[in-house]
Design a protein around this motif. Structure first.
Motif, mmCIF file in Angstrom:
data_model
loop_
_atom_site.group_PDB
_atom_site.id
_atom_site.type_symbol
_atom_site.label_atom_id
_atom_site.label_comp_id
_atom_site.label_asym_id
_atom_site.label_seq_id
_atom_site.Cartn_x
_atom_site.Cartn_y
_atom_site.Cartn_z
ATOM 1 N N GLN A 119 0.820 -1.230 0.000
ATOM 2 C CA GLN A 119 0.000 0.000 0.000
ATOM 3 C C GLN A 119 0.845 1.268 0.000
ATOM 4 N N ASN A 120 1.982 1.236 0.689
ATOM 5 C CA ASN A 120 2.787 2.466 0.762
ATOM 6 C C ASN A 120 4.150 2.324 0.104
ATOM 7 N N CYS A 121 4.354 1.235 -0.625
ATOM 8 C CA CYS A 121 5.647 1.037 -1.290
ATOM 9 C C CYS A 121 5.373 0.344 -2.619
ATOM 10 N N ARG A 122 5.459 1.103 -3.698
ATOM 11 C CA ARG A 122 5.119 0.550 -5.019
ATOM 12 C C ARG A 122 6.364 0.436 -5.881
ATOM 13 N N ILE A 123 7.482 0.140 -5.270
ATOM 14 C CA ILE A 123 8.730 0.062 -6.028
ATOM 15 C C ILE A 123 8.776 -1.240 -6.838
ATOM 16 N N VAL A 124 9.211 -1.099 -8.081
ATOM 17 C CA VAL A 124 9.376 -2.267 -8.937
ATOM 18 C C VAL A 124 10.782 -2.808 -8.728
ATOM 19 N N TRP A 125 10.875 -4.103 -8.457
ATOM 20 C CA TRP A 125 12.181 -4.774 -8.342
ATOM 21 C C TRP A 125 12.511 -5.322 -9.721
ATOM 22 N N SER A 126 13.276 -4.548 -10.486
ATOM 23 C CA SER A 126 13.403 -4.858 -11.912
ATOM 24 C C SER A 126 14.179 -6.152 -12.161
ATOM 25 N N SER A 127 15.188 -6.429 -11.350
ATOM 26 C CA SER A 127 15.929 -7.669 -11.611
ATOM 27 C C SER A 127 15.248 -8.889 -10.988
ATOM 28 N N GLY A 128 14.103 -8.663 -10.343
ATOM 29 C CA GLY A 128 13.350 -9.784 -9.794
ATOM 30 C C GLY A 128 12.514 -10.503 -10.823
ATOM 31 N N ASP A 129 12.343 -9.891 -11.987
ATOM 32 C CA ASP A 129 11.575 -10.532 -13.053
ATOM 33 C C ASP A 129 11.883 -9.822 -14.368
ATOM 34 N N LEU B 159 20.040 -0.907 -7.979
ATOM 35 C CA LEU B 159 19.504 -0.069 -6.898
ATOM 36 C C LEU B 159 19.174 1.322 -7.424
ATOM 37 N N ALA B 160 20.086 1.889 -8.195
ATOM 38 C CA ALA B 160 19.873 3.234 -8.734
ATOM 39 C C ALA B 160 18.647 3.254 -9.635
ATOM 40 N N LYS B 161 18.522 2.234 -10.459
ATOM 41 C CA LYS B 161 17.387 2.173 -11.382
ATOM 42 C C LYS B 161 16.068 2.055 -10.611
ATOM 43 N N GLN C 181 27.395 -10.739 -5.356
ATOM 44 C CA GLN C 181 28.409 -11.244 -6.269
ATOM 45 C C GLN C 181 28.859 -10.159 -7.246
ATOM 46 N N GLY C 182 28.151 -9.022 -7.254
ATOM 47 C CA GLY C 182 28.508 -7.989 -8.216
ATOM 48 C C GLY C 182 28.174 -6.602 -7.689
ATOM 49 N N ILE C 183 29.183 -5.885 -7.182
ATOM 50 C CA ILE C 183 28.880 -4.557 -6.639
ATOM 51 C C ILE C 183 28.395 -3.617 -7.735
ATOM 52 N N SER C 184 28.917 -3.760 -8.939
ATOM 53 C CA SER C 184 28.524 -2.827 -10.001
ATOM 54 C C SER C 184 27.093 -3.061 -10.453
ATOM 55 N N PHE D 130 26.777 -18.661 -5.374
ATOM 56 C CA PHE D 130 26.547 -19.634 -6.450
ATOM 57 C C PHE D 130 25.449 -19.180 -7.396
ATOM 58 N N GLY D 131 25.349 -17.881 -7.593
ATOM 59 C CA GLY D 131 24.392 -17.377 -8.578
ATOM 60 C C GLY D 131 23.163 -16.732 -7.984
ATOM 61 N N ASN D 132 22.930 -16.896 -6.694
ATOM 62 C CA ASN D 132 21.719 -16.247 -6.189
ATOM 63 C C ASN D 132 21.992 -14.991 -5.367
ATOM 64 N N LYS D 133 23.203 -14.435 -5.546
ATOM 65 C CA LYS D 133 23.478 -13.136 -4.915
ATOM 66 C C LYS D 133 23.944 -12.117 -5.950
ATOM 67 N N ASN D 134 23.563 -12.327 -7.193
ATOM 68 C CA ASN D 134 23.953 -11.358 -8.200
ATOM 69 C C ASN D 134 22.900 -10.265 -8.262
ATOM 70 N N GLN D 135 23.280 -9.113 -8.754
ATOM 71 C CA GLN D 135 22.385 -7.965 -8.912
ATOM 72 C C GLN D 135 21.836 -7.527 -7.552
ATOM 73 N N CYS D 136 20.782 -6.697 -7.561
ATOM 74 C CA CYS D 136 20.261 -6.301 -6.259
ATOM 75 C C CYS D 136 19.037 -7.141 -5.963
ATOM 76 N N HIS D 137 18.783 -7.309 -4.690
ATOM 77 C CA HIS D 137 17.679 -8.166 -4.273
ATOM 78 C C HIS D 137 16.598 -7.343 -3.587
ATOM 79 N N ASP D 138 15.445 -7.952 -3.466
ATOM 80 C CA ASP D 138 14.333 -7.204 -2.864
ATOM 81 C C ASP D 138 14.655 -6.755 -1.441
#
Lengths: 328, 697
Positions: B68-78, B218-220, B209-212, B240-248
């Motif tokens: 209800q108060n947070c409508r942020i899209v997690w783009s790398s989540g899907d 996160l910026a996006k 696994q990837g700070i960049s 092992f692949g599940n810590k790449n990019q940013c997470h929810d």
């Protein structure tokens, strides 16, 4: 986890009175030995105590004492210490092996004998908080659900398996359990300590909420008796037995005088197999006899939809364990 | 003496084992709050009301966020659907419903109990093939077949030759159905994120696994300029692949920290890690394979279904076909949504399950044709990528031959089910290949009068030893001893762009940038001399290598001997030889560890790991290390590792990937050894005691 108050009693009487007082005031109190199972249950909110009575501060409950009449083991002895106790290894080998086989070194370093005997089942429905008999609900989700780890010997209504490794060994060794409560103490035969779901589907043993399993008393050692504990896991460590077998043989040369076979991982309580064991009495233990004993041990099994494999597994384990012990 | 190729202990080993290394979970900031996440208990439900008032009223609670108060899209989540931080409807047990920040973790957890949520439960789907049946409820608008990259709801198809002609013209055609289970990455370090705002600048201490790529995402998602986001990960404990990019949870920590005005730490439990992040996709695979009587492959057809869970985070491919030379090939793979935990990248994401199916088929065909499976592989193994592009370097055949020699295959292999004992021995083998990509990364090397070379690289060292690898490459390229090199890593404020530790790319991408930066620095030293006084020399490079007209791959062949106890169903690995072509080996010590670790993971997947769901409630039953049966130390076999060091003109000194390849052949190799021992083939993973006893019954 829900916040609770920790109580450090000095004596068993203090511990019992802490339990009694809590109950009188309407608070929910539980006892903690090593706490390795209890902490997980509290974190998952499967147990939500107001008071935890910490038995580690009670003196004199982690020793082994032996005299001509009995060997007495303090309930607070750690599984690791028990498995290394020279007297236990020599005279009650099956118990030492059972203790050494529990979980992981970390668990054996903190887990206690009484705690291992009294731990809650590891049925995934129970541990995931389903409203099953064991969680105070009114049904068993495993009976028609995912039951690959469940009982092949149960008339219901719950199909959990008893998770303890030491319990089958204690039943097979004719142990008695010293239970202390507000009305004094009682000695309960190991074979009568555990209760079937049809007697009380919510609990696994006769302990009342204000009672403590203080000590375990074993009959004196007999030189002709040997014992062992064998179990099968689906990985090498840190799971509970798919099937286990505690076997005690009283031997006269190569003839078996008396035998006891108690199974773990197959029933809601340690599962005594007197008829199978009886086949051994007065006989030389041959591979053919061991196979017949193994067959008798599972002939009345009633597997569920997904645990039929436990029948050949039990048969295989019993046969080879009996034979190996007889030839030891 | 050259540093490269010498077995070298990790340069940060002492700090890791003594506890002085600061992992993300160790980060404590002044005033920091602790956050927890409320998750859906239902596999599919519409939230009809959500009332956080009682939670907010609890003493110590500082912020609550919901859909209800947070409508942020997690783009790398899907990559296909719009996935918010909090979704309505919720689509799997564990889907995030709310997050709470409070003065300590216990208050935060208490607050979760006080959030009142009303759900309208919906029908749910747990099986990928059932999810495609007519009339199945749509988990996302438009249906359960996830669209391809063009946005069209069609399966992913690869073709060469004509599959119909190939199958029709084949002398023999074999068919088989195989399934693999959802398994979790099960990395050691739990998931944790600490977010802190300084005005409109955000710092996130992540376990990434990837700070960049984490910074970019996160910026996006927070709509911030890139330079206002800093990501720090000094040490990390596996992914092992599940810590790449940013997470929810990184985004939730940032939003909660912004609302509360103080830093927020969000850590997941192990169970949350299992159900709410992602594991490897389960598959159903249907093969039709045509061969001539002499065992030459004519046609391979695969129809596959990949269970991506509730959201589409990764490809869902079923890979392995490129291991074989074959004129007619068609693969049709359906990435499907179900109401289960999300599946995405996990060490060689598409491979071990694909190779399990494919190399089990090949093993079966060799058996039917009475051909030694080794000869069958040598006859049919790929010599050109998709029979078309030459490889930049090719060591697969040598891996097979040399691995077989070390294993003593010719002595150990007998026809299936030759062993008549209760404990039956059997041997199996399988192959693997993995893309050895090259591409853009940056490195900066700073030299001052002290004579120390500070190498700034944006790696995080996910566990493979990247800091040490970078130091070895730098020392080699600079021609200086290893102890003159310092690695500055894991901080976007102090490090240039790096690709991130995924796709086994760090050594090839960032390592190559280190070589080029060293070249730049050496040229400067040549012209200006070694720095003195306050002079600082800085070498840098951002190479963007490309390979044209060729394919670059790592290769492997694994050989395993097992004992199967037919009475009690046990399978024990008694001998394991892993032969790998990963080009030049930079650090044999950590490279061997990679192989042993990959084999061990593969054995877990082969023998006992799986995330199991209750069919009636749609809830996972065995999440976590205990329940899902990951490997323990006692389960890990002794693995003999053999490197076939091919010469490759690309990458740093010709190094090719070693991180992901070792898990690829291991599952199939064990499955084939089981068949060889017993004459029975298990087509569904895991090859558990339960299944073994069932097929032997």
């Amino acid at each position: 986890m829900k916040a609770f108050t920790n109580v450090n009693p000095r004596t068993l009487e203090d511990a019992v009175s802490a339990l009694t007082r809590s109950r009188a005031s309407g608070a929910r109190a539980v006892v903690s030995g090593g706490g390795s199972d209890l902490l997980g249950l509290i974190k998952e909110r499967l147990v939500q105590p107001d008071i935890v009575v910490n038995l580690k501060t009670v003196a004199g409950l982690s020793n082994v004492r032996a005299d001509a009449r009995a060997t007495t083991i303090g309930g607070l002895i750690t599984l690791d210490a028990l498995s290394r106790e020279a007297h236990i290894r020599r005279d009650y080998q099956g118990l030492a092996e059972a203790a050494a086989s529990v979980g992981t070194p970390q668990i054996r370093n903190v887990g206690t004998l009484a705690g291992n005997v009294c731990q809650r089942p590891w049925c995934w429905y129970l541990r995931n908080g389903y409203a099953c008999y064991k969680n105070g609900g009114d049904r068993c989700f495993a009976s028609s659900g995912e039951n690959q780890y469940h009982a092949i010997f149960s008339q219901g209504p719950s199909y959990i398996v008893h998770p303890s490794d030491t319990a089958p060994a204690l039943v097979a060794l004719d142990a008695r359990f010293r239970v202390v409560g507000p009305r004094g103490e009682r000695l309960v035969n190991a074979s009568e300590f555990f209760v079937l779901p049809r007697v009380d589907p919510a609990r696994e043993n006769v302990l009342q909420d204000d009672e403590i399993l203080a000590e375990i008393v074993l009959p004196p050692a007999v030189s002709s008796r040997r014992s062992t504990y064998a179990k099968i896991l689906d990985r090498e460590a840190w799971t509970h037995a798919l099937v286990s077998a505690a076997v005690v043989l009283d031997m006269d040369g190569d003839v078996c005088r008396r035998a006891r076979i108690v199974l773990g991982g197959v029933a809601p309580v340690p599962w005594d197999r007197p008829r199978a064991a009886g086949l051994l009495e007065g006989q030389r233990v041959t591979p053919e006899l061991a196979a017949a004993v193994a067959e008798a041990a599972v002939s009345d099994a009633r597997p569920l939809a997904k645990n039929g494999y436990k029948v050949p597994l039990t048969r295989g384990l019993v046969g080879r364990t009996v034979l190996a012990l007889a030839r030891q | 003496m050259s540093v490269l190729g010498q077995p070298t202990p990790r340069i940060d080993a002492a700090s890791r084992v003594t506890g002085s290394a600061r992992y993300t979970g160790d980060v404590r900031l002044p005033g920091m709050l602790f956050a927890r996440v409320l998750r859906s208990p239902h596999p599919h439900a519409r939230i009809t009301a959500i009332r956080p008032e009682r939670a907010l009223a609890l003493d110590g609670v500082k912020a609550v966020i919901t859909h209800q108060n947070c409508r942020i899209v997690w783009s790398s989540g899907d990559s296909r659907n719009t996935r918010y931080l909090f979704n309505n409807p919720v689509r799997f047990v564990g889907d995030a419903v709310a997050a709470v920040a409070a003065i300590d973790p216990h208050v935060a957890e208490e607050a979760l109990q006080l959030i009142e949520v009303s759900y309208q439960t919906l029908p749910f789907l747990l099986d990928s093939e059932k999810a495609l049946q007519p009339g199945a409820i749509a988990i996302h608008p438009g249906g359960n077949l996830s669209p391809n990259e063009a946005g069209v709801r069609q399966p992913e198809v690869y073709r060469r030759g004509s599959i119909d002609d190939g199958l029709r013209e084949s002398e023999l055609v074999y068919e088989g159905r195989f399934t693999s289970a959802h398994v979790n990455n099960a990395q050691m370090e739990p998931r944790v994120s600490v977010a802190s705002w300084d005005g409109d600048e955000l710092t996130v201490y992540a376990s990434t696994q990837g700070i960049s790529n984490c910074q970019r995402d996160l910026a996006k998602d927070l709509n911030l300029p890139l330079e206002r986001v800093r990501v720090v990960c000094e040490y990390m404990g596996g992914g092992f692949g599940n810590k790449n990019q940013c997470h929810d949870f990184d985004l939730m920590a940032a939003v909660l920290a912004q609302q509360a005005g103080v830093p927020v730490r969000l850590e997941l439990t192990r169970k949350e890690d299992y159900v709410a992040v992602h594991g490897r996709w389960a598959t159903h695979q249907y093969y039709k394979i045509g061969v001539s009587r002499d065992g030459t492959l004519q046609a391979i057809q695969l129809r596959g279904y990949s269970d991506m869970g509730a959201y589409r985070k990764s490809s869902g491919s079923i890979a392995g076909i490129e291991l074989y030379r074959c004129p007619h090939v068609e693969t049709t793979v359906h990435p499907v949504h179900t109401n289960t935990a999300v599946a995405a990248n996990y060490r060689a994401p598409a491979y071990p399950q694909g190779v399990f199916g494919l190399d089990s088929m090949m093993d079966q065909i060799a058996h039917e044709l009475k051909i030694d499976p080794l000869e069958f592989r040598l006859k049919n193994a790929t010599r050109a990528y998709h029979d078309e592009l030459p490889y930049t370097s090719y060591g697969l055949e040598d891996c097979i031959r040399r691995g077989a020699d070390v294993f003593e295959w010719r002595k150990r292999w007998r026809r299936a089910a030759s062993d008549t004992g209760v404990v039956k021995r059997g041997v199996g083998m399988a192959m693997g290949s993995f893309a050895a990509r090259v591409g853009r990364s940056s490195a900066v090397i700073r030299l001052d009068a002290s004579g120390r070379y500070a190498v700034h690289v944006g790696v995080t060292d996910a566990g493979g030893g990247a800091k040490t690898t970078m130091a070895i490459i730098a020392a080699e390229a600079l021609g200086v001893p290893l102890d003159r090199v310092t690695i500055v890593s894991g901080d976007t404020d102090r490090c240039p762009y790096s690709i991130g530790e995924s796709g086994s790319r760090t050594t090839n991408f960032t390592g190559y940038a280190v070589v080029e930066a060293a070249r730049d620095l050496k040229q400067q030293i040549e012209t200006r001399g070694l720095p003195t006084g306050s002079v600082v020399l800085i070498g840098s490079a951002t190479p963007e290598p490309v390979i044209k007209g060729a394919a670059r791959y790592s290769f492997a062949a694994h050989f395993v001997e097992v004992e199967v106890d037919v009475e009690v169903g046990g399978l024990r690995v008694v001998k394991y030889v892993a032969a790998h072509d990963s080009g030049r080996i930079v650090n044999p010590l950590t490279a061997r560890s990679q192989v042993k670790g990959g084999v061990t993971m593969g054995l877990g997947m082969a023998l006992h790991e799986q995330l199991l769901y209750d069919p009636r409630t749609g809830r996972p039953l065995n999440a976590g290390y205990y329940g899902a049966r990951v490997m323990t130390h006692l389960d890990a076999p002794d693995v003999e590792v053999l490197f076939v060091e091919t010469q490759d003109a690309h990458g740093p000194y010709g190094a090719k990937p070693i991180g992901e390849p070792p898990i690829i052949p291991s599952v199939a190799a064990v499955a084939n050894a089981f068949f060889n021992a017993t004459g029975r083939r298990i087509r569904d993973l895991p090859i558990s005691r339960e299944r073994i006893l069932e097929v032997l019954a």
